[in-house]
Design a protein around this motif. Structure first.
Motif, mmCIF file in Angstrom:
data_model
loop_
_atom_site.group_PDB
_atom_site.id
_atom_site.type_symbol
_atom_site.label_atom_id
_atom_site.label_comp_id
_atom_site.label_asym_id
_atom_site.label_seq_id
_atom_site.Cartn_x
_atom_site.Cartn_y
_atom_site.Cartn_z
ATOM 1 N N LEU A 95 0.825 -1.213 0.000
ATOM 2 C CA LEU A 95 0.000 0.000 0.000
ATOM 3 C C LEU A 95 0.855 1.258 0.000
ATOM 4 O O LEU A 95 0.394 2.329 -0.419
ATOM 5 C CB LEU A 95 -0.937 0.018 1.207
ATOM 6 N N SER A 96 2.093 1.154 0.484
ATOM 7 C CA SER A 96 2.993 2.314 0.492
ATOM 8 C C SER A 96 3.948 2.302 -0.693
ATOM 9 O O SER A 96 4.852 3.133 -0.769
ATOM 10 C CB SER A 96 3.803 2.335 1.798
ATOM 11 N N ARG A 97 3.760 1.356 -1.602
ATOM 12 C CA ARG A 97 4.639 1.241 -2.774
ATOM 13 C C ARG A 97 3.847 1.240 -4.079
ATOM 14 O O ARG A 97 4.247 0.658 -5.054
ATOM 15 C CB ARG A 97 5.488 -0.037 -2.661
ATOM 16 N N GLY A 98 2.711 1.931 -4.055
ATOM 17 C CA GLY A 98 1.996 2.159 -5.300
ATOM 18 C C GLY A 98 0.777 1.306 -5.549
ATOM 19 O O GLY A 98 0.219 1.324 -6.649
ATOM 20 N N PHE A 99 0.301 0.565 -4.538
ATOM 21 C CA PHE A 99 -0.857 -0.298 -4.746
ATOM 22 C C PHE A 99 -2.003 0.093 -3.815
ATOM 23 O O PHE A 99 -1.800 0.340 -2.629
ATOM 24 C CB PHE A 99 -0.471 -1.761 -4.537
#
Length: 760
Positions: free
Chosen positions: A162-166
């Motif tokens: 969620l913190s890496r673009g998803f």
């Protein structure tokens, strides 16, 4: 004419998709070999009807490669377009492990797509590192069952997908069926934590079931149905998106467990082939691909969805050894090597692209491509301009998808990495240029080859000559010798030396793709001038005046301090920098018209002290003279005194710090690059206290052999200790020349020109 038509086609494609961006699905198999798919291996007895059909209706690549020969680095490279060895991290993660291999400020495919309005999801195996905490909030860095038992599952995982673009994640932290943590993760939490030790007694027992670690298991985790669970979640995502957000484009990264050992096919697939449990597992993977394609069609996305299928590396050792022996099936066929090896079998993988109406059915591409190329390809599809500090090893394959290359190779070079798990745990590299391949090591670069019947060792190969005695590396021509049996290291020295040189260049530069093209200005545009200060100090300098300068407008000014190579009195060597050449170029000036001042520190007999470093006292005289030059320029031109900026490289980085000390009220922002070693001990604290509120961005390469990276780290620490918030970029694997990357970084340029003393 052909080039013009190509450009028109691609440009018209980009324009046509701005209002109707395609959905994108990437299906990544685990440990699936080049010879495991029927359409790639006519000798295979394992049916793969859905993959074969996908290839016949799309484009099948015959020379596609995973960036690494093991899973974690490949996943990093797929999602960032960057070779994983550049991070300095080696190997794969075990739970808890972490932190994430993807740096917090690293642009990912997911973030790029989010910026264009995509809904992004990843389902399946993550295996990129996660930060778990114990009950006291301490990061658990070790692995193993005891470490898993210390995890506080009520705490959120800060570096989750969620913190890496998803926007959505359902899957497992690492390898689903061979890890110490057998539990599903959703979002940034594990909603159903493990409660007991794994009981292996009910699990299948066969030669492909042995890679199954002891660990803690959650009550809802069934090791034999993991891939069916992942499939149901991906189908659920597609169905919900169709019902709730059909007009919003989506990106789904389906990261399968299949066919990583242990081979645990689901109950519905046991005995479906004549090739044992692993054959059944491959058959199940093929079924999953078919179900995902069917879901896309049934939910109305079939006409506008690009679907790509590939594998994270070659087939596993016990799989290949035993499938050859028991079922006459070779997952590496027709290649030498397997997972972990730097020979082709370790990284040449199936790659199929399917895009109705865009990709011609039945296409076969011999284009050399890497999974790193996914990022640049997607960027071109969605018309996203990649910055120079992203996707450093990624080339767009869009023109190949559209059938526009007519056999022309997009990539001139390609890098691969492997790892020796049993020796030094060091990364081994290889480089391709056309058919030529150079490996920077002897042997496989990965597995042990022995005759001791060890489960994890490959048997010594028959009918393949030993490596040349005395050859420190390997050179092959894959057109002549796809099996890599004849080392040509000594026979083609010019080709060998070129590839060695390029490999070293790509390692040091931090990238293997070209920097984005930027117009360079004619240096004659820099007006040569001379100035004599109030202290009778003579300074030669160059001045760039914005084209179509209008005295009724205010313009920012950049003061650039050169490195030691620019010392002199010729008023020429001070112009050797990407900033000088490119920031005065057409594109940069159209966006940020500005004056650029490039003074030259003169060489005098007293400038350099006995320690080989400039004398601070003499340098201060020159710094004061340069400030007087700026004073005069403010009188001569319409310069915005609230937007004066300073930067410098190496020795010029040191001059940047000294200039700040001399006139602390002058500049709106500062960018010192890899400099300050001769003032660090006496000035770090002073700089921290004086400039904690000034916007400062520091750059350095972590392998700098001229000025230690510790210098910049000390300055940044001093600023932070004083309450400041400086930006700091440390380039992995970069030596002294960190300024080339920095001065071509669009983010830096935008940040620089956004600063003003009014704002600050």
């Amino acid at each position: 004419m052909k080039l013009l038509l190509l450009l028109i086609t691609i440009l018209s494609f980009s324009c046509s998709t701005k209002n109707e961006l395609p959905n994108i699905i990437f299906i990544l198999a685990d440990d699936l070999g080049y010879g495991d798919v029927g359409i790639y291996n006519a000798k295979s007895n394992i049916p793969t009807p859905n993959l074969d059909k996908m290839a016949k209706e799309g484009m099948m690549f015959t020379d596609a490669h995973s960036p690494s020969t093991v899973c974690t680095p490949t996943r990093y490279s797929l999602l960032t377009g960057r070779m994983a060895f550049r991070t300095g991290k080696v190997g794969v993660f075990n739970t808890p492990g972490g932190p994430s291999m993807i740096e917090e400020d690293r642009l990912t495919v997911g973030e790029m797509l989010q910026s264009k309005g995509y809904k992004t999801a990843v389902v399946g195996k993550w295996h990129l590192g996660l930060t778990f905490f114990d009950s006291s909030g301490k990061h658990i860095k070790d692995g193993g069952i005891e470490a898993v038992q210390r995890i506080d599952f009520s705490r959120k995982i800060p570096d989750s997908p969620l913190s890496r673009g998803f926007d959505y994640f359902f899957g497992t932290p690492n390898c689903p069926t061979t890890d110490q943590l057998y539990a599903y993760m959703e979002g940034d939490m594990i909603p159903v934590p493990p409660t007991q030790l794994l009981n292996k007694d009910p699990l299948p027992k066969h030669i492909y079931s042995l890679d199954n670690d002891d660990g803690m298991i959650a009550p809802d985790f069934d090791l034999e149905e993991v891939d069916n669970k992942f499939l149901s979640k991906s189908k659920e995502f597609i169905e919900k998106h169709s019902k709730n957000s059909k007009n919003q484009p989506f990106f789904l990264f389906h990261s399968a467990q299949a066919v990583h050992l242990p081979s645990f096919p689901g109950n519905d697939f046991k005995g479906k082939t004549s090739s044992g449990p692993h054959g059944d597992f491959i058959f199940q993977l093929d079924y999953i691909v078919g179900e995902l394609l069917k879901s896309v069609e049934e939910n109305g996305f079939g006409d506008n969805t690009l679907i790509i299928f590939s594998s994270d590396n070659g087939p596993e050792v016990p799989t290949v050894v035993n499938m050859r022996k028991d079922h006459n099936h070779d997952g590496a066929y027709p290649l030498r090597g397997v997972k972990r090896d730097n020979w082709e079998g370790g990284h040449r993988v199936p790659f199929i692209a399917y895009w109705p109406g865009k990709i011609k059915a039945g296409s076969v591409s011999n284009q050399i491509t890497s999974l790193t190329d996914f990022m640049a390809t997607v960027a071109e599809i969605i018309d996203f301009k990649l910055p120079n500090n992203a996707a450093e090893d990624s080339y767009s394959m869009l023109s190949e998808f559209l059938g526009l290359n007519k056999g022309k190779q997009i990539r001139k070079y390609m890098l691969q990495q492997s790892i020796e798990p049993y020796r030094s745990q060091t990364v081994k590299l290889s480089i391709r240029k056309g058919p030529w391949k150079y490996l920077d090591h002897i042997g496989s670069g990965g597995n042990q080859y022995t005759n001791n019947d060890d489960y994890w060792s490959m048997p010594i190969e028959k009918n393949i000559p030993n490596d040349l005695t005395g050859a420190p590396g390997q050179l092959y021509n894959l057109n002549w010798d796809l099996g890599e049996t004849k080392n040509l290291f000594f026979e083609y020295p010019e080709i060998r030396d070129e590839l060695i040189k390029k490999l070293n260049q790509f390692k040091k530069s931090g990238r293997s793709t070209n920097l984005k093209e930027i117009t360079e200005v004619d240096l004659k545009k820099y007006e040569p001038r001379k100035f004599v200060s109030s202290e009778n100090d003579t300074i030669n300098y160059r001045l760039f005046i914005p084209e179509n300068y209008d005295s009724t407008k205010k313009y920012p000014l950049i003061l650039f301090h050169h490195g030691a190579g620019g010392l002199g009195n010729d008023n020429v060597k001070n112009l050797e920098s990407p900033l000088i050449l490119e920031w005065a170029g057409k594109e940069r000036q159209m966006r940020n018209p500005s004056f650029i001042l490039a003074p030259q520190i003169p060489i005098t007999k007293n400038l350099i002290g006995e320690n080989g470093k400039p004398r601070t006292g003499i340098m201060k005289v020159h710094i004061r003279a340069i400030h007087e030059i700026i004073d005069d320029l403010e009188e001569e031109f319409s310069i915005d005194t609230k937007r004066e900026y300073i930067t410098g490289l190496s020795m010029g980085g040191e001059c940047t710090w000294l200039s700040l000390i001399e006139r602390p009220d002058r500049f709106a922002a500062a960018v010192p690059i890899c400099g300050g070693d001769w003032i660090i001990d006496m000035k770090a604290k002073e700089i921290g206290e004086k400039f904690s509120k000034l916007p400062i961005w520091v750059f350095h390469g972590d392998e700098d052999e001229i000025v230690s990276v510790e210098v910049s780290r000390k300055f940044v620490k001093a600023l932070r200790n004083a309450g400041g918030n400086p930006k700091y970029t440390e380039y992995k694997g970069v030596n002294h020349d960190s300024w080339t990357l920095a001065y071509r970084d669009n983010e830096l340029i935008d940040w620089f020109f956004s600063q003003s003393k009014i704002k600050n």
